[in-house]
Design a protein around this motif. Structure first.
Motif, PDB file in Angstrom:
ATOM      1  N   ASP A 106       0.836  -1.200   0.000  1.00 42.90           N
ATOM      2  CA  ASP A 106       0.000   0.000   0.000  1.00 42.90           C
ATOM      3  C   ASP A 106       0.870   1.250   0.000  1.00 42.90           C
ATOM      4  OD1 ASP A 106      -2.680  -1.082  -0.020  1.00 42.90           O
ATOM      5  OD2 ASP A 106      -2.270  -1.835   1.986  1.00 42.90           O
ATOM      6  N   HIS A 107       1.574   1.447  -1.096  1.00 43.24           N
ATOM      7  CA  HIS A 107       2.464   2.595  -1.247  1.00 43.24           C
ATOM      8  C   HIS A 107       1.899   3.528  -2.310  1.00 43.24           C
ATOM      9  CE1 HIS A 107       6.022  -0.168   0.102  1.00 43.24           C
ATOM     10  NE2 HIS A 107       5.256   0.201   1.112  1.00 43.24           N
ATOM     11  N   LEU A 108       1.713   4.782  -1.962  1.00 43.43           N
ATOM     12  CA  LEU A 108       1.183   5.740  -2.924  1.00 43.43           C
ATOM     13  C   LEU A 108       2.112   5.952  -4.107  1.00 43.43           C
ATOM     14  CD1 LEU A 108      -0.300   8.270  -0.368  1.00 43.43           C
ATOM     15  CD2 LEU A 108      -1.612   6.983  -2.058  1.00 43.43           C
ATOM     16  N   ASP A 109       3.409   5.667  -3.930  1.00 42.14           N
ATOM     17  CA  ASP A 109       4.319   5.844  -5.063  1.00 42.14           C
ATOM     18  C   ASP A 109       4.135   4.771  -6.137  1.00 42.14           C
ATOM     19  OD1 ASP A 109       5.510   3.665  -3.845  1.00 42.14           O
ATOM     20  OD2 ASP A 109       7.337   4.733  -3.241  1.00 42.14           O
ATOM     21  N   ARG A 110       3.237   3.811  -5.912  1.00 45.99           N
ATOM     22  CA  ARG A 110       2.873   2.889  -6.986  1.00 45.99           C
ATOM     23  C   ARG A 110       2.067   3.600  -8.081  1.00 45.99           C
ATOM     24  NH1 ARG A 110      -0.785  -1.142  -4.845  1.00 45.99           N
ATOM     25  NH2 ARG A 110      -0.780  -1.914  -6.981  1.00 45.99           N
ATOM     26  N   ILE A 111       1.459   4.740  -7.711  1.00 47.63           N
ATOM     27  CA  ILE A 111       0.675   5.504  -8.682  1.00 47.63           C
ATOM     28  C   ILE A 111       1.626   6.360  -9.504  1.00 47.63           C
ATOM     29  CG2 ILE A 111      -1.124   7.245  -8.970  1.00 47.63           C
ATOM     30  CD1 ILE A 111      -2.296   6.279  -6.294  1.00 47.63           C
ATOM     31  N   PRO A 112       1.669   6.175 -10.813  1.00 48.69           N
ATOM     32  CA  PRO A 112       2.655   6.895 -11.629  1.00 48.69           C
ATOM     33  C   PRO A 112       2.333   8.376 -11.749  1.00 48.69           C
ATOM     34  CG  PRO A 112       1.128   5.693 -13.042  1.00 48.69           C
ATOM     35  CD  PRO A 112       0.810   5.285 -11.621  1.00 48.69           C
ATOM     36  N   ALA A 113       3.386   9.172 -11.866  1.00 52.16           N
ATOM     37  CA  ALA A 113       3.210  10.592 -12.151  1.00 52.16           C
ATOM     38  C   ALA A 113       2.811  10.754 -13.609  1.00 52.16           C
ATOM     39  CB  ALA A 113       4.510  11.343 -11.861  1.00 52.16           C
ATOM     40  N   ALA A 114       2.006  11.763 -13.885  1.00 53.93           N
ATOM     41  CA  ALA A 114       1.565  12.014 -15.259  1.00 53.93           C
ATOM     42  C   ALA A 114       1.213  13.484 -15.396  1.00 53.93           C
ATOM     43  CB  ALA A 114       0.358  11.142 -15.613  1.00 53.93           C
ATOM     44  N   ALA A 115       1.373  14.020 -16.608  1.00 51.52           N
ATOM     45  CA  ALA A 115       1.096  15.442 -16.847  1.00 51.52           C
ATOM     46  C   ALA A 115      -0.359  15.775 -16.548  1.00 51.52           C
ATOM     47  CB  ALA A 115       1.454  15.801 -18.284  1.00 51.52           C
ATOM     48  N   GLY A 145      -4.570   6.000 -10.916  1.00 49.29           N
ATOM     49  CA  GLY A 145      -4.489   5.344  -9.622  1.00 49.29           C
ATOM     50  C   GLY A 145      -5.804   5.424  -8.888  1.00 49.29           C
ATOM     51  N   PHE A 146      -5.922   4.617  -7.846  1.00 50.24           N
ATOM     52  CA  PHE A 146      -7.156   4.507  -7.065  1.00 50.24           C
ATOM     53  C   PHE A 146      -6.755   4.314  -5.614  1.00 50.24           C
ATOM     54  CE2 PHE A 146     -10.991   2.633  -5.404  1.00 50.24           C
ATOM     55  CZ  PHE A 146     -12.028   3.042  -6.241  1.00 50.24           C
ATOM     56  N   VAL A 147      -7.374   5.096  -4.720  1.00 51.04           N
ATOM     57  CA  VAL A 147      -7.040   5.028  -3.303  1.00 51.04           C
ATOM     58  C   VAL A 147      -8.320   4.842  -2.502  1.00 51.04           C
ATOM     59  CG1 VAL A 147      -5.914   6.190  -1.357  1.00 51.04           C
ATOM     60  CG2 VAL A 147      -5.104   6.619  -3.699  1.00 51.04           C
ATOM     61  N   VAL A 148      -8.310   3.914  -1.568  1.00 47.03           N
ATOM     62  CA  VAL A 148      -9.415   3.724  -0.631  1.00 47.03           C
ATOM     63  C   VAL A 148      -8.945   4.205   0.737  1.00 47.03           C
ATOM     64  CG1 VAL A 148     -10.897   2.044   0.524  1.00 47.03           C
ATOM     65  CG2 VAL A 148     -10.407   1.797  -1.907  1.00 47.03           C
ATOM     66  N   THR A 149      -9.692   5.129   1.323  1.00 49.41           N
ATOM     67  CA  THR A 149      -9.256   5.700   2.602  1.00 49.41           C
ATOM     68  C   THR A 149     -10.222   5.372   3.731  1.00 49.41           C
ATOM     69  OG1 THR A 149     -10.393   7.807   2.159  1.00 49.41           O
ATOM     70  CG2 THR A 149      -8.090   7.650   1.486  1.00 49.41           C
ATOM     71  N   GLY A 150      -9.667   5.311   4.936  1.00 49.34           N
ATOM     72  CA  GLY A 150     -10.463   5.154   6.135  1.00 49.34           C
ATOM     73  C   GLY A 150     -10.932   3.738   6.383  1.00 49.34           C
ATOM     74  N   HIS A 151     -11.827   3.612   7.358  1.00 50.72           N
ATOM     75  CA  HIS A 151     -12.402   2.312   7.706  1.00 50.72           C
ATOM     76  C   HIS A 151     -13.349   1.929   6.581  1.00 50.72           C
ATOM     77  CE1 HIS A 151     -13.643  -0.961  10.279  1.00 50.72           C
ATOM     78  NE2 HIS A 151     -14.909  -0.625  10.098  1.00 50.72           N
ATOM     79  N   ALA A 152     -12.972   0.935   5.798  1.00 48.28           N
ATOM     80  CA  ALA A 152     -13.686   0.667   4.550  1.00 48.28           C
ATOM     81  C   ALA A 152     -13.710  -0.821   4.245  1.00 48.28           C
ATOM     82  CB  ALA A 152     -13.003   1.415   3.400  1.00 48.28           C
ATOM     83  N   ALA A 153     -14.543  -1.181   3.283  1.00 44.89           N
ATOM     84  CA  ALA A 153     -14.509  -2.539   2.745  1.00 44.89           C
ATOM     85  C   ALA A 153     -13.143  -2.799   2.126  1.00 44.89           C
ATOM     86  CB  ALA A 153     -15.619  -2.712   1.709  1.00 44.89           C
ATOM     87  N   THR A 173      -3.897   0.321  -7.057  1.00 45.10           N
ATOM     88  CA  THR A 173      -4.951   0.542  -6.062  1.00 45.10           C
ATOM     89  C   THR A 173      -4.350   0.392  -4.673  1.00 45.10           C
ATOM     90  OG1 THR A 173      -6.619  -0.286  -7.608  1.00 45.10           O
ATOM     91  CG2 THR A 173      -7.224  -0.227  -5.287  1.00 45.10           C
ATOM     92  N   VAL A 174      -4.518   1.421  -3.864  1.00 45.25           N
ATOM     93  CA  VAL A 174      -3.812   1.526  -2.590  1.00 45.25           C
ATOM     94  C   VAL A 174      -4.813   1.774  -1.468  1.00 45.25           C
ATOM     95  CG1 VAL A 174      -2.070   2.859  -1.302  1.00 45.25           C
ATOM     96  CG2 VAL A 174      -1.778   2.461  -3.766  1.00 45.25           C
ATOM     97  N   ARG A 175      -4.573   1.168  -0.311  1.00 48.66           N
ATOM     98  CA  ARG A 175      -5.369   1.437   0.880  1.00 48.66           C
ATOM     99  C   ARG A 175      -4.613   2.407   1.787  1.00 48.66           C
ATOM    100  NH1 ARG A 175      -5.856  -4.801   2.476  1.00 48.66           N
ATOM    101  NH2 ARG A 175      -3.644  -4.546   2.002  1.00 48.66           N
ATOM    102  N   ALA A 176      -5.344   3.383   2.345  1.00 46.91           N
ATOM    103  CA  ALA A 176      -4.752   4.343   3.280  1.00 46.91           C
ATOM    104  C   ALA A 176      -5.622   4.434   4.523  1.00 46.91           C
ATOM    105  CB  ALA A 176      -4.623   5.717   2.621  1.00 46.91           C
TER     106      ALA A 176
END
Length: 269
Positions: A106-115, A145-153, A173-176
């Motif tokens: 669950d690392h946000l740096d898995r999401i690539p940078a893009a213009a 990229g896709f991030v799921v935050t908080g207490h979630a499924a 897809t990352v969980r935070a």
């Protein structure tokens, strides 16, 4: 490559069966189950680690299944068909293959940078099906990229994996745990934060979504948390008619993603 055969509900079978309904055991073991030609193929194409490939002890294999079993570096497990059907949660038929896949970090740096970076944040979703559906839409409309935050499924719940139809493997897809780490990551770049809110005054097609954008979709019942609401540079709404009072969270997110893709296509013409 190790080859084993399982014909009874032994400890190994029970371990994998627990992955279907027990989030804690998925997390502790660091793996989850995947079935279907497209999802397994996309997992391989996008470099996910397959720990095991489970196949029935009997029957004729397709070319696809034979090729994966020959080429993928993963444990081979021959399983009695009735057990494999149970593990796949299918009521009819037996899958050719079931993959045991390693959970990604669950690392946000898995999401690539893009213009023109486009990232979806789903805040505290309660439905794994909604997660999978929105991941699929994010993939279809060009999100990075896709991030799921908080207490979630859980994004690795079988319902979420199935609903994504393999897009979970194509879109990082990352969980935070909460918004703070994600907001720090957003602030290191130049993306605008745009939230969906039925009480907003700006229609989705009136807001510019062509630049770097983080789209926040709130919980199915309560919407965005106060932290996300305060962090938004803009909130937008989807004008609706008819007897419906609102849209499902995944449907609303899909509509905004389509509008973002439409605007970006128009800008390139």
């Amino acid at each position: 490559m190790r080859q084993v055969t399982i014909t009874s509900r032994n400890a190994r079978f029970q371990q994998w069966q627990a992955l279907l309904g027990n989030r804690s055991k998925r997390q502790r073991s660091g793996e989850f189950l995947v079935q279907g030609v497209r999802p397994i193929t996309l997992a391989v194409e996008h470099g996910w680690v397959l720990r095991a490939l489970i196949h029935p002890t009997t029957g004729i294999r397709s070319r696809w299944a034979s090729q994966l079993l020959d080429e993928i570096q993963a444990e081979r497990v021959a399983m009695a068909p009735e057990l494999l059907r149970e593990l796949s949660e299918k009521t009819e038929g037996v899958p050719e293959l079931l993959a045991v896949v390693e959970i990604a970090p669950d690392h946000l740096d898995r999401i690539p940078a893009a213009a023109q970076q486009l990232v979806v944040v789903f805040d505290r979703p309660t439905s794994p099906g909604n997660i999978g559906t929105l991941v699929r839409s994010a993939d279809a409309f060009g999100a990075h990229g896709f991030v799921v935050t908080g207490h979630a499924a859980d994004i690795y719940d079988p319902k979420a994996v199935r609903a994504s139809t393999g897009s979970l493997f194509a879109v990082p897809t990352v969980r935070a745990e909460g918004p703070r780490d994600v907001l720090d990551w957003i602030r290191s770049g130049s993306a605008q934060v745009v939230g969906t809110d039925e009480s907003a005054t700006v229609d989705v097609d009136r807001h510019d979504l062509t630049g770097p954008t983080v789209l926040v979709v709130g919980n199915e019942t309560t919407g965005m948390s106060n932290t996300w609401h305060d962090a938004c540079d803009a909130t937008i709404r989807i004008p609706i008619a008819g007897a419906a009072s609102s849209l499902n969270a995944a449907a609303a997110g899909t509509a905004v993603l389509y509008e973002a893709a439409r605007q970006r296509r128009s800008e390139r013409r």
